[in-house]
Scaffold this motif. Structure first.
Motif, PDB file in Angstrom:
ATOM      1  N   GLY A  91       0.794  -1.223   0.000  1.00 56.76           N
ATOM      2  CA  GLY A  91       0.000   0.000   0.000  1.00 56.76           C
ATOM      3  C   GLY A  91       0.825   1.271   0.000  1.00 56.76           C
ATOM      4  O   GLY A  91       0.508   2.236  -0.709  1.00 56.76           O
ATOM      5  N   SER A  92       1.883   1.296   0.795  1.00 57.64           N
ATOM      6  CA  SER A  92       2.698   2.515   0.851  1.00 57.64           C
ATOM      7  C   SER A  92       3.398   2.759  -0.487  1.00 57.64           C
ATOM      8  O   SER A  92       3.468   3.901  -0.957  1.00 57.64           O
ATOM      9  CB  SER A  92       3.707   2.446   1.999  1.00 57.64           C
ATOM     10  N   TYR A  93       3.865   1.708  -1.124  1.00 58.03           N
ATOM     11  CA  TYR A  93       4.507   1.877  -2.425  1.00 58.03           C
ATOM     12  C   TYR A  93       3.486   2.088  -3.541  1.00 58.03           C
ATOM     13  O   TYR A  93       3.793   2.724  -4.556  1.00 58.03           O
ATOM     14  CB  TYR A  93       5.458   0.715  -2.722  1.00 58.03           C
ATOM     15  N   PHE A  94       2.258   1.612  -3.364  1.00 55.76           N
ATOM     16  CA  PHE A  94       1.165   1.922  -4.286  1.00 55.76           C
ATOM     17  C   PHE A  94       0.963   3.432  -4.308  1.00 55.76           C
ATOM     18  O   PHE A  94       0.910   4.056  -5.375  1.00 55.76           O
ATOM     19  CB  PHE A  94      -0.113   1.206  -3.832  1.00 55.76           C
ATOM     20  N   VAL A  95       0.872   4.041  -3.122  1.00 59.27           N
ATOM     21  CA  VAL A  95       0.699   5.494  -3.015  1.00 59.27           C
ATOM     22  C   VAL A  95       1.932   6.217  -3.553  1.00 59.27           C
ATOM     23  O   VAL A  95       1.814   7.240  -4.241  1.00 59.27           O
ATOM     24  CB  VAL A  95       0.395   5.909  -1.558  1.00 59.27           C
ATOM     25  N   LEU A  96       3.113   5.675  -3.288  1.00 63.10           N
ATOM     26  CA  LEU A  96       4.342   6.299  -3.783  1.00 63.10           C
ATOM     27  C   LEU A  96       4.373   6.289  -5.313  1.00 63.10           C
ATOM     28  O   LEU A  96       4.666   7.312  -5.940  1.00 63.10           O
ATOM     29  CB  LEU A  96       5.576   5.593  -3.215  1.00 63.10           C
ATOM     30  N   GLY A  97       4.066   5.147  -5.928  1.00 62.17           N
ATOM     31  CA  GLY A  97       4.062   5.058  -7.390  1.00 62.17           C
ATOM     32  C   GLY A  97       3.031   5.983  -8.008  1.00 62.17           C
ATOM     33  O   GLY A  97       3.308   6.695  -8.986  1.00 62.17           O
ATOM     34  N   LEU A  98       1.833   6.006  -7.435  1.00 62.95           N
ATOM     35  CA  LEU A  98       0.761   6.868  -7.915  1.00 62.95           C
ATOM     36  C   LEU A  98       1.167   8.337  -7.806  1.00 62.95           C
ATOM     37  O   LEU A  98       1.056   9.100  -8.766  1.00 62.95           O
ATOM     38  CB  LEU A  98      -0.497   6.592  -7.094  1.00 62.95           C
ATOM     39  N   SER A  99       1.664   8.738  -6.639  1.00 64.89           N
ATOM     40  CA  SER A  99       1.989  10.148  -6.423  1.00 64.89           C
ATOM     41  C   SER A  99       3.211  10.586  -7.227  1.00 64.89           C
ATOM     42  O   SER A  99       3.254  11.723  -7.714  1.00 64.89           O
ATOM     43  CB  SER A  99       2.174  10.442  -4.930  1.00 64.89           C
ATOM     44  N   VAL A 146      11.387  -5.996  -1.584  1.00 64.51           N
ATOM     45  CA  VAL A 146      11.684  -5.058  -2.673  1.00 64.51           C
ATOM     46  C   VAL A 146      10.773  -5.369  -3.866  1.00 64.51           C
ATOM     47  O   VAL A 146      10.208  -4.453  -4.480  1.00 64.51           O
ATOM     48  CB  VAL A 146      13.172  -5.107  -3.084  1.00 64.51           C
ATOM     49  N   ILE A 147      10.602  -6.650  -4.168  1.00 65.20           N
ATOM     50  CA  ILE A 147       9.715  -7.053  -5.269  1.00 65.20           C
ATOM     51  C   ILE A 147       8.276  -6.656  -4.956  1.00 65.20           C
ATOM     52  O   ILE A 147       7.563  -6.104  -5.805  1.00 65.20           O
ATOM     53  CB  ILE A 147       9.809  -8.573  -5.517  1.00 65.20           C
ATOM     54  N   LEU A 148       7.828  -6.909  -3.742  1.00 65.33           N
ATOM     55  CA  LEU A 148       6.471  -6.559  -3.326  1.00 65.33           C
ATOM     56  C   LEU A 148       6.259  -5.042  -3.394  1.00 65.33           C
ATOM     57  O   LEU A 148       5.231  -4.571  -3.911  1.00 65.33           O
ATOM     58  CB  LEU A 148       6.212  -7.066  -1.903  1.00 65.33           C
ATOM     59  N   ASP A 149       7.221  -4.280  -2.908  1.00 66.73           N
ATOM     60  CA  ASP A 149       7.135  -2.824  -2.929  1.00 66.73           C
ATOM     61  C   ASP A 149       7.068  -2.302  -4.365  1.00 66.73           C
ATOM     62  O   ASP A 149       6.234  -1.444  -4.691  1.00 66.73           O
ATOM     63  CB  ASP A 149       8.340  -2.197  -2.223  1.00 66.73           C
ATOM     64  N   THR A 150       7.927  -2.815  -5.222  1.00 72.17           N
ATOM     65  CA  THR A 150       7.953  -2.373  -6.615  1.00 72.17           C
ATOM     66  C   THR A 150       6.652  -2.741  -7.321  1.00 72.17           C
ATOM     67  O   THR A 150       6.126  -1.945  -8.110  1.00 72.17           O
ATOM     68  CB  THR A 150       9.167  -2.988  -7.344  1.00 72.17           C
ATOM     69  N   THR A 151       6.118  -3.900  -7.013  1.00 73.82           N
ATOM     70  CA  THR A 151       4.824  -4.304  -7.585  1.00 73.82           C
ATOM     71  C   THR A 151       3.729  -3.334  -7.144  1.00 73.82           C
ATOM     72  O   THR A 151       2.886  -2.933  -7.949  1.00 73.82           O
ATOM     73  CB  THR A 151       4.477  -5.746  -7.160  1.00 73.82           C
ATOM     74  N   GLY A 152       3.740  -2.943  -5.878  1.00 73.64           N
ATOM     75  CA  GLY A 152       2.774  -1.955  -5.391  1.00 73.64           C
ATOM     76  C   GLY A 152       2.899  -0.635  -6.136  1.00 73.64           C
ATOM     77  O   GLY A 152       1.890  -0.033  -6.523  1.00 73.64           O
ATOM     78  N   CYS A 155       1.550  -0.997  -9.677  1.00 76.61           N
ATOM     79  CA  CYS A 155       0.075  -1.039  -9.639  1.00 76.61           C
ATOM     80  C   CYS A 155      -0.505   0.350  -9.410  1.00 76.61           C
ATOM     81  O   CYS A 155      -1.486   0.738 -10.062  1.00 76.61           O
ATOM     82  CB  CYS A 155      -0.408  -2.005  -8.558  1.00 76.61           C
ATOM     83  N   GLY A 156       0.076   1.124  -8.507  1.00 75.58           N
ATOM     84  CA  GLY A 156      -0.387   2.492  -8.268  1.00 75.58           C
ATOM     85  C   GLY A 156      -0.259   3.346  -9.515  1.00 75.58           C
ATOM     86  O   GLY A 156      -1.174   4.104  -9.863  1.00 75.58           O
ATOM     87  N   MET A 157       0.855   3.204 -10.201  1.00 72.54           N
ATOM     88  CA  MET A 157       1.083   3.963 -11.420  1.00 72.54           C
ATOM     89  C   MET A 157       0.082   3.544 -12.506  1.00 72.54           C
ATOM     90  O   MET A 157      -0.507   4.395 -13.179  1.00 72.54           O
ATOM     91  CB  MET A 157       2.516   3.740 -11.909  1.00 72.54           C
ATOM     92  N   LEU A 158      -0.149   2.243 -12.647  1.00 72.79           N
ATOM     93  CA  LEU A 158      -1.085   1.763 -13.671  1.00 72.79           C
ATOM     94  C   LEU A 158      -2.512   2.206 -13.382  1.00 72.79           C
ATOM     95  O   LEU A 158      -3.252   2.575 -14.299  1.00 72.79           O
ATOM     96  CB  LEU A 158      -1.007   0.241 -13.783  1.00 72.79           C
ATOM     97  N   VAL A 159      -2.907   2.191 -12.116  1.00 72.98           N
ATOM     98  CA  VAL A 159      -4.261   2.631 -11.760  1.00 72.98           C
ATOM     99  C   VAL A 159      -4.451   4.095 -12.139  1.00 72.98           C
ATOM    100  O   VAL A 159      -5.457   4.461 -12.768  1.00 72.98           O
ATOM    101  CB  VAL A 159      -4.544   2.400 -10.256  1.00 72.98           C
TER     102      VAL A 159
END
Length: 174
Positions: A91-99, A146-152, A155-159
């Motif tokens: 979740g934290s990396y989802f928000v990081l990728g999105l932002s 690291v893999i889980l974080d990058t996947t998050g 996913c955030g970026m793709l959303v």
């Protein structure tokens, strides 16, 4: 213009980057804490004393980073804590990728460059976060995290890319 006005304009203009910076600060603080400081099992035992969805949780059994995760090996509250911790990673990396994707739109107009840059930046941050955990007592850095974080982050970026595409198409139809 006052200093506060200039600061406020900068935050408004780069709000998404401020969100990304806030996530990074929270990640740094979190990785500075030992496992025992973050141990939520006692709190979970109080909140979930009647063990809701025990039968569902008891079915969880998988291997993560060379360890078995199951009620038999970790206990009910250990599995719940594990799930919360991994969801926090994602979740934290989802928000990081999105932002980061949103925040760099003004600064890096080429979408394809952001699609490359954001996951690489997030993967680098995740690797540095795990390295920081290695320097912190009672923590274990994991490549799987690291893999889980990058996947998050991806996913955030793709959303956000799909949402922007939907808005663009809707605007084109009107």
């Amino acid at each position: 213009m006052t200093v506060m006005h200039v600061l406020w304009m900068g935050i408004r203009r780069n709000g998404w980057l401020v969100v990304a910076l806030a996530v990074l600060v929270l990640l740094f603080i979190s990785s500075s804490m030992t496992f025992h400081q973050q141990n939520a099992a006692p709190l979970l035992e109080r909140i979930l004393a009647n063990k809701p969805a025990y039968n569902l949780v008891a079915r969880i059994h998988w291997h993560y980073a060379g360890s078995s995760v199951s009620v038999a090996s970790e206990g009910y509250f250990g599995v719940i804590q594990f799930l919360i911790r991994k969801l926090a990673h994602f979740g934290s990396y989802f928000v990081l990728g999105l932002s980061l994707y949103m925040g760099t739109r003004r600064h890096i107009p080429a979408w394809w460059l952001r699609v490359v840059m954001v996951p690489l930046t997030c993967a680098g941050c995740a690797a540095l976060d795990e390295f920081h955990q290695m320097l912190t007592g009672d923590r274990s850095p994991l490549f799987q995290d690291v893999i889980l974080d990058t996947t998050g982050a991806v996913c955030g970026m793709l959303v956000v890319m799909l949402i922007l595409l939907a808005f663009r198409r809707r605007r084109a139809l009107n």
